[in-house]
Design an enzyme around this catalytic site. Structure first.
Site, PDB file in Angstrom:
ATOM      1  N   LYS A 178       2.249   5.099 -25.273  1.00  0.00           N
ATOM      2  CA  LYS A 178       1.121   4.192 -26.242  1.00  0.00           C
ATOM      3  C   LYS A 178       1.487   2.834 -26.090  1.00  0.00           C
ATOM      4  O   LYS A 178       2.436   2.290 -26.929  1.00  0.00           O
ATOM      5  CB  LYS A 178       0.845   4.976 -27.370  1.00  0.00           C
ATOM      6  CG  LYS A 178      -0.449   4.023 -28.012  1.00  0.00           C
ATOM      7  CD  LYS A 178      -0.393   3.772 -29.485  1.00  0.00           C
ATOM      8  CE  LYS A 178      -0.157   2.500 -30.126  1.00  0.00           C
ATOM      9  NZ  LYS A 178      -0.811   1.445 -29.611  1.00  0.00           N
ATOM     10  N   GLY A 231       8.605  -2.862 -32.794  1.00  0.00           N
ATOM     11  CA  GLY A 231       7.495  -3.370 -33.327  1.00  0.00           C
ATOM     12  C   GLY A 231       8.145  -3.838 -34.997  1.00  0.00           C
ATOM     13  O   GLY A 231       9.442  -4.220 -34.998  1.00  0.00           O
ATOM     14  N   SER A 232       7.265  -4.090 -35.804  1.00  0.00           N
ATOM     15  CA  SER A 232       7.731  -4.388 -37.279  1.00  0.00           C
ATOM     16  C   SER A 232       8.900  -3.665 -37.740  1.00  0.00           C
ATOM     17  O   SER A 232       8.632  -2.452 -37.493  1.00  0.00           O
ATOM     18  CB  SER A 232       6.600  -4.864 -38.080  1.00  0.00           C
ATOM     19  OG  SER A 232       6.194  -3.591 -38.484  1.00  0.00           O
ATOM     20  N   GLY A 236       8.188   0.424 -38.504  1.00  0.00           N
ATOM     21  CA  GLY A 236       9.613   1.239 -37.946  1.00  0.00           C
ATOM     22  C   GLY A 236       9.896   2.258 -39.128  1.00  0.00           C
ATOM     23  O   GLY A 236      10.559   3.237 -38.691  1.00  0.00           O
ATOM     24  N   GLN A 334      -2.511 -12.386 -36.389  1.00  0.00           N
ATOM     25  CA  GLN A 334      -1.132 -12.887 -36.233  1.00  0.00           C
ATOM     26  C   GLN A 334      -1.205 -14.344 -36.818  1.00  0.00           C
ATOM     27  O   GLN A 334      -0.485 -14.916 -37.355  1.00  0.00           O
ATOM     28  CB  GLN A 334      -0.638 -12.672 -34.880  1.00  0.00           C
ATOM     29  CG  GLN A 334      -0.123 -11.286 -34.445  1.00  0.00           C
ATOM     30  CD  GLN A 334       1.230 -11.037 -35.440  1.00  0.00           C
ATOM     31  OE1 GLN A 334       1.129  -9.938 -36.234  1.00  0.00           O
ATOM     32  NE2 GLN A 334       2.102 -11.690 -35.508  1.00  0.00           N
ATOM     33  N   GLU A 395      10.651 -12.601 -41.301  1.00  0.00           N
ATOM     34  CA  GLU A 395      10.061 -12.784 -39.816  1.00  0.00           C
ATOM     35  C   GLU A 395       8.853 -13.367 -39.929  1.00  0.00           C
ATOM     36  O   GLU A 395       7.792 -12.804 -40.560  1.00  0.00           O
ATOM     37  CB  GLU A 395      10.376 -11.767 -39.085  1.00  0.00           C
ATOM     38  CG  GLU A 395       9.891 -11.584 -37.765  1.00  0.00           C
ATOM     39  CD  GLU A 395      10.071 -10.555 -36.821  1.00  0.00           C
ATOM     40  OE1 GLU A 395       9.743  -9.315 -37.148  1.00  0.00           O
ATOM     41  OE2 GLU A 395      10.994 -10.580 -35.651  1.00  0.00           O
TER      42      GLU A 395
END
Ligand code: UN1
Length: 505
Positions: A178, A231-232, A236, A334, A395
């Site tokens: 994916k 990913g983030s 996660g 974002q 982040e």
């Protein structure tokens, strides 16, 4: 007449198909959000189920194909990617936004991974040891894990999928893949290339769609034995919890808050180039991006002055234009997040020395460099940042650099290590002793000496410590530890029952 929007499909069990309920989503250009690049299936749980079953059926045959033969498919993949490099880079720039120079680099990373994995097909070394008993042989070798689920981000639409698919396939696994919703076309091209190179039906199943539906269904599917997620850290953790419950293998590559340290004995011009490239390359949207700059107090003011002057000259624009240094941010969400962090930085008392906002432009202009058409954000530099501020610890994933001050190497290392993340770090110094101490003590999976925090090579282990990862690595020989299980085989040719731990005492 409006041009027809290109319609893309999933690839499941050797066939191109729509989502089971026919729903689609649009892929838009972040440099010009009016431009629809195509529609893609908004897939369902049923689509994932079909994909997992197809991958399971394919695995039964694929695992028996000799690894060097599986590797030779990757060599063909590399050759096709070389031939199509420019075309793929353009597709990627249109859907992801980063300049062509960088999307060519992203494709090159895939090419390097393909050729590297082709050669690993002839190694995949195991370890043999002597037995503790006579007339007995101990072997240990790698076997594939089985059906793997791959969930990838939009910032490296080619490199990151290849870091997983190529070694995973060479090791004998099959996949349900994916890709990020923001970059589905590059993933489609990658799938086509693997098929053209001769990958058998069912070994790779491409399922487009949302993380909450497709990603979740992949994570929960009982047939899928291993998940790779990039990913983030927040997402996660959810993936890891689900995998933990099901005793599924999981490889996580998550957030970063990478620092470049510049000591007072450094080559300052070199360090400056590194900071600009590390912080504003890929519009700061790399896991490895430089988001903190830790400057020795003796060179701080001079360095900041030059940094701000040079960053101010970076040209924002459409990545397809050769004059562009910094492309747009990936999407509106974002960009809003980046704006939020700039507000937080100001509220925390840091000084916004450059940028900090959305660039202006002529609304409705036809100039291709009109910045109001895309999700652009100005390269931004905060000074006077202290180690505990949110802009120094969280982040941001955008073109925002926080500058901190230190008075010694020890303090710089302490600041670096004070965040929850640990992906990449960099130190500029001419003192070999300082460089070696930094290489040892910086708590990150990757450390660069006299080079920016970005630029990992395909044949080296890639990954981070602390909240960045969970102990696995992508890239190089280390990724094969994730995509294989160890099988221990004992061969007794004594012709009698030998009882380990008993008959050898
Ligand atoms: C990422 O940001 O997720 O080392 C990957 C680098 C690139 C890969 C980055 N080769 O910056």
């Amino acid at each position: 007449m409006q041009p027809m929007t290109q319609k893309f499909q999933n690839y499941i069990g050797g066939r191109w198909s729509d989502s089971s309920d026919g729903k689609t989503f649009e892929n838009r250009n972040p440099a010009n959000w009016q431009e629809v690049l195509g529609t893609f299936p908004l897939s369902t749980k049923e689509d994932v189920d079909r994909a997992a079953k197809a991958a399971e059926a394919a695995f039964r045959k694929w695992r028996l194909v000799p690894a060097p033969e599986r590797g030779s498919i990757m060599r063909k993949v590399g050759d096709i990617m070389v031939a199509r490099k420019e075309e793929i880079a353009r597709i990627m720039t249109r859907e992801m936004g980063k300049p062509l120079l960088e999307t060519r680099g992203d494709v090159q990373e895939g090419i390097d991974t393909a050729y590297y994995c082709a050669t690993e097909g002839r190694r995949l070394f195991g370890i043999n040891t002597p037995s503790e008993l006579r007339n007995k042989l101990n072997l240990s070798f790698r076997v594939p894990v089985g059906v793997c689920g791959l969930i990838t981000p939009w910032n490296f639409p080619m490199a990151i999928p290849t870091w997983n698919l190529f070694p995973g396939l060479v090791a004998g696994n099959t996949f349900v893949f994916k890709p990020a919703e923001d970059t589905p076309q590059t993933a489609t091209v990658l799938t086509e290339i693997l098929l053209e190179a001769g990958l058998p039906e069912g070994c790779l199943n491409l399922v487009h769609g949302a993380g909450t539906t497709v990603g979740a269904a992949i994570t929960e599917h009982p047939v899928i034995r291993a998940i790779s997620f990039t990913g983030s850290t927040a997402t996660g953790r959810i993936v890891a919890e689900a995998c933990g419950r099901q005793t599924k293998h999981v490889c996580l590559e998550m957030g970063g808050k990478n620092a470049e340290i510049v000591m007072d004995d450094a080559d300052l011009d070199l360090a400056l180039e590194g900071a600009l490239w590390g912080a504003f390359g890929t519009t700061g949207q790399r896991c490895t991006a430089t988001s903190r700059l830790i400057l020795h107090e003796k060179i701080h003011d001079e360095f900041v002055q030059k940094l701000v002057a040079q960053a101010a000259r970076l040209r924002l624009g459409d990545g397809l234009e050769s004059t562009t240094d910094v492309g747009p941010v990936i999407n509106e969400k974002q960009r809003k997040n980046i704006e939020r962090y700039v507000r937080i930085g100001r509220e925390e008392g840091a000084t916004c020395a450059l940028g900090g906002g959305i660039p202006g432009g002529q609304a409705g202009s036809t100039d291709p460099r009109d910045l109001t058409k895309g999700w652009f954000f100005q390269p931004t530099i905060f000074t006077g940042v202290t180690p505990t501020m949110r802009i120094a610890t969280e982040e941001i994933f955008g073109p925002v650099l926080s500058v901190l001050k230190c008075s010694s190497l020890e303090e710089a290392i302490e600041i670096n290590n004070s965040v929850i993340y640990g992906l990449s770090s960099s130190i500029y110094t001419r003192d070999v002793n300082k460089a070696m101490v930094a290489a040892r003590d910086l708590e990150t999976g990757i450390t660069y000496i006299n080079s920016a925090t970005i630029g990992a090579e395909a044949h080296m282990p890639f990954g981070g410590v602390k909240a960045t990862g969970n102990g696995h690595r992508e890239g190089g020989w280390a990724v094969f530890d994730f995509y294989t299980e160890w099988k221990s085989v004992y061969i007794d040719y004594s012709g009698k029952l030998q009882r380990a731990q008993i008959d050898n005492s």
